[in-house]
Design a protein around this motif. Structure first.
Motif, short mmCIF file in Angstrom:
data_model
loop_
_atom_site.label_atom_id
_atom_site.label_comp_id
_atom_site.label_asym_id
_atom_site.label_seq_id
_atom_site.Cartn_x
_atom_site.Cartn_y
_atom_site.Cartn_z
N ALA A 282 26.14 46.83 7.41
CA ALA A 282 27.18 46.09 8.12
C ALA A 282 27.41 44.72 7.49
CB ALA A 282 26.81 45.95 9.59
N LEU A 283 26.37 44.18 6.88
CA LEU A 283 26.49 42.88 6.22
C LEU A 283 27.01 43.00 4.79
CD1 LEU A 283 23.18 41.21 7.47
CD2 LEU A 283 25.52 40.68 8.21
N GLY A 284 27.24 44.24 4.34
CA GLY A 284 27.83 44.44 3.02
C GLY A 284 26.86 44.76 1.91
N PHE A 285 25.59 45.03 2.23
CA PHE A 285 24.62 45.34 1.19
C PHE A 285 24.85 46.76 0.66
CE2 PHE A 285 22.65 41.71 3.10
CZ PHE A 285 21.90 41.12 2.08
N ILE A 286 24.81 46.88 -0.67
CA ILE A 286 25.08 48.15 -1.34
C ILE A 286 23.79 48.95 -1.50
CG2 ILE A 286 26.02 49.24 -3.42
CD1 ILE A 286 28.06 47.72 -1.73
N ALA B 37 34.94 63.50 -8.72
CA ALA B 37 34.04 63.30 -7.59
C ALA B 37 34.81 63.16 -6.28
CB ALA B 37 33.17 62.07 -7.82
N TRP B 38 36.03 62.65 -6.37
CA TRP B 38 36.81 62.39 -5.15
C TRP B 38 38.02 63.29 -5.01
CZ3 TRP B 38 33.41 59.63 -2.81
CH2 TRP B 38 32.63 58.71 -3.52
N ALA B 39 38.35 64.06 -6.05
CA ALA B 39 39.54 64.92 -6.00
C ALA B 39 39.18 66.27 -5.38
CB ALA B 39 40.10 65.12 -7.41
N ARG C 209 34.48 52.50 -3.84
CA ARG C 209 33.94 53.44 -2.85
C ARG C 209 32.42 53.29 -2.76
NH1 ARG C 209 38.04 57.20 -5.43
NH2 ARG C 209 39.43 57.91 -3.78
N GLU C 210 31.95 52.08 -2.91
CA GLU C 210 30.52 51.82 -2.94
C GLU C 210 29.84 52.30 -1.65
OE1 GLU C 210 32.52 49.02 -5.72
OE2 GLU C 210 32.86 49.64 -3.64
#
Length: 254
Positions: free
Chosen positions: A115-119, A164-166, A105-106
């Protein structure tokens, strides 16, 4: 009585000639801790896997907030706000606590770079700091690899990642196994904080003192069925063990 947040009715699951679930029932409400207990082979793991979408029951029904849900899978349950922490924790040992928290879930950078995938590592560091702080988990260096952390810290990271996600339900499978006294205390405090956020917490444990300390209700499985549901007030270890072994009379099951 309010509608359960997550409820199972009459779940049946076969593995060849073995009937792991024989019409199992279960329910958990928002903002409560339900302990799910039973001897080895009682069906706890199979029930949790059915409720978390890992395995499909052969028959029976599962409802979330009163709405029946069919064709569950792990991806769908996560999208609905249901998370599970298994005993193996499923952490990547060479990655940091921050990277494990956002694994899969970065956060991406804004604009073209995203859009190019940079975190966006800065946003992930800030987000993880907020999560750890809110849940009271002390990580001395969240940028260091998980492999160098204690068992309690690893457990804290795994539970925080799920929390964090629940938004609805979190399943915790033996969260205090192999932990020391202080580490166990920290994990149980963390479980209470998650409950206080309004999430339904399902604690699967063989540790009866932990169960009696934090659970609001206790549900007992035996031979693939729920055989007893107890409120915490006045509950003793002896009554739980009696239900697990079949020694409890039908009039004492609630």
């Amino acid at each position: 009585m309010p509608t359960p947040l997550l409820e199972a009715r009459g779940l049946v699951k076969h593995f060849g000639h073995v009937e792991a679930l024989r019409g199992a029932d279960f329910d958990v409400h928002a903002g409560e801790i339900v302990a799910l207990v039973g001897d080895n082979g009682a069906g706890k793991s199979t029930l949790v896997k059915a409720l978390s979408g890992v395995q499909s029951p052969d028959s029976g029904s599962i409802t979330l907030e009163g709405q029946r849900i069919d064709h569950l899978n792990a991806e769908r349950t996560r999208a609905m706000g249901i998370e599970t922490v298994y005993q193996d924790l499923a952490l990547a040992p060479t990655l940091s606590a921050v990277e494990n928290l956002y694994l899969g879930r970065e956060r991406r950078r804004a604009g073209v770079l995203g859009a190019l995938g940079f975190i966006d590592k800065g946003a992930m560091r800030r987000g993880s700091k907020e999560i750890f702080s809110e849940l009271g988990v002390a990580i001395q260096d969240a940028a260091s690899p998980i492999a160098g952390m204690s068992g309690g810290q690893r457990q804290g990271v795994a539970v925080c990642r799920a929390a964090a996600w629940a938004s609805k339900v979190i399943f915790l499978d033996e969260p205090t196994a192999a932990l020391g006294v202080v580490q166990t205390r920290n994990v149980l405090d963390l479980v209470r904080r998650i409950r206080d956020r309004g999430v339904g917490v399902v604690l699967i444990s063989h540790n009866m003192p932990d169960v009696l300390e934090v659970a609001d209700r206790v549900q007992v499985l035996r031979l693939g069925r729920r055989v007893a549901t107890f409120e915490r007030a006045g509950l003793t270890m002896e009554r739980i063990v009696a239900a697990m072994t079949g020694a409890l009379s039908a009039s004492e099951e609630r």
